[in-house]
Design an enzyme around this catalytic site. Sequence first.
Site, short mmCIF file in Angstrom:
data_model
loop_
_atom_site.label_atom_id
_atom_site.label_comp_id
_atom_site.label_asym_id
_atom_site.label_seq_id
_atom_site.Cartn_x
_atom_site.Cartn_y
_atom_site.Cartn_z
CE LYS A 1 -6.81 3.84 -5.43
NZ LYS A 1 -6.63 4.78 -4.35
CD GLU B 1 -7.26 15.63 6.43
OE1 GLU B 1 -7.23 14.83 7.38
OE2 GLU B 1 -7.49 15.26 5.25
NE ARG C 1 -11.54 13.52 10.50
CZ ARG C 1 -11.31 12.38 9.83
NH1 ARG C 1 -10.10 12.11 9.40
NH2 ARG C 1 -12.27 11.53 9.63
C1 LIG Z 1 -10.22 13.21 6.13
C2 LIG Z 1 -10.04 12.94 4.67
N1 LIG Z 1 -8.95 13.41 4.03
C3 LIG Z 1 -8.78 13.17 2.73
C4 LIG Z 1 -9.70 12.44 2.03
C5 LIG Z 1 -9.54 12.22 0.53
N2 LIG Z 1 -9.36 10.81 0.23
C6 LIG Z 1 -10.37 10.01 -0.12
S1 LIG Z 1 -9.92 8.44 -0.43
C7 LIG Z 1 -8.34 8.81 -0.09
C8 LIG Z 1 -7.30 7.74 -0.21
C9 LIG Z 1 -7.60 6.62 0.70
O1 LIG Z 1 -6.67 5.63 0.51
P1 LIG Z 1 -7.01 4.18 0.98
O2 LIG Z 1 -7.65 4.24 2.32
O3 LIG Z 1 -5.77 3.39 0.87
O4 LIG Z 1 -8.12 3.69 -0.02
P2 LIG Z 1 -7.94 3.29 -1.57
O5 LIG Z 1 -8.49 4.44 -2.33
O6 LIG Z 1 -6.52 3.03 -1.85
O7 LIG Z 1 -8.78 2.08 -1.73
C10 LIG Z 1 -8.17 10.14 0.25
C11 LIG Z 1 -6.90 10.79 0.57
C12 LIG Z 1 -10.84 11.99 2.72
N3 LIG Z 1 -11.80 11.34 2.12
N4 LIG Z 1 -10.97 12.25 4.03
MG LIG Z 2 -5.06 2.19 -0.58
#
Ligand SMILES: Cc1ncc(C[n+]2csc(CCOP(=O)(O)OP(=O)(O)O)c2C)c(N)n1
Ligand SMILES: [Mg+2]
Length: 605
Positions: free
Chosen positions: A268, A352, A380
């Site tokens: 990342k 959630e 959600r």
């Molecule tokens: C339902 C929901 N909950 C929380 C979020 C906030 N959120 C956006 S990206 C993320 C992290 C996602 O992690 P990952 O899928 O590993 O992607 P990365 O950012 O590491 O590439 C979160 C918690 C969201 N977008 N949707």
């Molecule tokens: Mg990730």
Amino acid sequence: MERIDVKNMNIIELENLAKKIRERILDVVSRKGGHLSSTLGAVELIIGMHYVFDVEKDPFIFDVSHQAYAHKLLTGRWEEFETLRQFGGISGYTRPSESKYDYFSAGHSSTSISVAVGVAKAIKLKNEDRIPVVLIGDGAMSAGMVYEALNELGDLKLPVVIILNDNEMSIGRPIGAISKYLTKLKAGRVYQNFKERFKKLLDKAPSDVKYAAKKFEELFSVNGVFFEEMGLEYIGPIDGHNLEEIIEVLKVAKELKKPVIVHAKTIKGKGYKQAEGYYEHWHGVSPFNIKTGEPLKKSTLNATKVFSKKLLELAREDKKIVGVTAAMPSGTGMKELMKEFPERFWDVGIAEQHAVTSMAPLAKEGFIPFVAIYSTFLQRGYDQIIHDVCLDNYPVRFAIDRAGIVGADGETHQGVFDVGYLRILPNITLFAPRDFESLKKAVEFAYKFDKGPIAFRYPRGAFSLEDEIFEAKDYELGKGEVLIDSKDIMLIAYGNGVGKAYEVYNILKDEFDIGLVDLRFVKPFDKELLKNLKAKKWYVISDNAKEGGIAEMLSEFANKENLNVKIESFEYPDKFIPHGDVKSVERLLRVDVDSIVKKIKEDNG
Ligand SMILES: Cc1ncc(C[n+]2csc(CCOP(=O)(O)OP(=O)(O)O)c2C)c(N)n1
Ligand SMILES: [Mg+2]
Ligand SMILES: CC(=O)[C@@H](O)[C@H](O)COP(=O)(O)O
């Protein structure tokens, strides 16, 4: 600019392209703000998708889609990228309305595999030669929807290629058993090579060796067993920054014509040293100095910090206070509580629904649970609020952060529906603070309130009302407050709407007999206060959707009580609200201070 065709490029050219894309992302995000580390880490995977699949016909499905900037740049938005997340500019997420190459809108996580299953069904029914390709992060794998989709996909065996972009991070630390399982798969690569050699040996070996080998495989083969048991092919882990490897594997995955998981390991923040491998900070950033990594603006006090500090104070005094966040530990301010009381405050990952339901039994067992979730993500957990919390009237406290217009994230993230979707639920109490001081009082009130579920909402950043303009009084269940009385025009405001209403009041006070009420509670709301108002022109100001909102509620009440009042709403209209700074967006919707002033003048001139 035309779409960039990567199909005829050689590896060196592709690597140079990756470099150029990273430079463009860094340049724009450092000046405009936006998501950074996820999108930097996904550049090679996205180039690989464009190389192996055909974006003109194959659905490219990005989970959350905050990592898809490289896709935007490859599909004709190189120049426009300059306007990223700005009012009137391009979105930070994929939007079919923005480009035909954005197959599906996203912003909330973990929807991508369901979308892929749906489109794979359509492709089969239409007998077309297309294949959906998904890019999903490891953090997104904590949400239930993913497993609902995999469950069906593994059974139907429809051709779908799922690239699992595993950077071993959500926004913060990844959570849970699945994340640990994916990390274990790191060892798998060595084993895979071994397995190949072992297989050749086995073909010639006597049966007891075969038996031993099988046992060996059962014991040590962590490689994708979980996915294979679900009915999917598993390839990996591969190096998600090695274009040659990505392309080779994606070609195989595409040819299998089955559901396949390609597990790619990435870093990342890749390509920007300051961001590489850091949790949280570089996930989403405001403008910063590329050389030093320092933000251009110092962070100021915000509602999240005030909430977090107050709850921490209370949690130090009362061991019964517990709390949960769903993958937003810093975003909701729960991080400080998790740090000090790791046994009482939990991050459950992007989950959630589970977060909400899991707090109800804690309430039943005599604890005092706080659920801190953004308004938009609480959507959600809606059925869980109804079925698991409200039905049996458990005193779960909902701290709803990011209420109202959130700014640059736009449509998918606006926190405008919670008033409408919660107001209709039996047993729940709803209220909202208007400034930092009243937010502290709100946390105290929710803490002491044990009659049933209760929710309070507050905005992203600061309130529009400064502290000490009106003294922050203790909350009394269902009681509003007349802040400035009048006999003619009354601004009836709620939560962060009070600040905007106060600005309107200040502009009009010399010209009109105008007052200001802070409703404080939407459920139950203060009927006596409203019945006793002498002013009969009510202007409702609040940062929630008009449909199912406060003016609607007051109109119903006024009709029932024959109050003979005229009610006008300055809540948000019945549409999805675009991204941009709050002022510009509110101006567009004609609910900014100037538009409200103009309308009141027209009505009363
Ligand atoms: C339902 C929901 N909950 C929380 C979020 C906030 N959120 C956006 S990206 C993320 C992290 C996602 O992690 P990952 O899928 O590993 O992607 P990365 O950012 O590491 O590439 C979160 C918690 C969201 N977008 N949707
Ligand atoms: Mg990730
Ligand atoms: C992609 C996503 O859903 C989050 O990163 C979100 O953009 C965070 O918003 P805040 O900046 O308001 O915490």
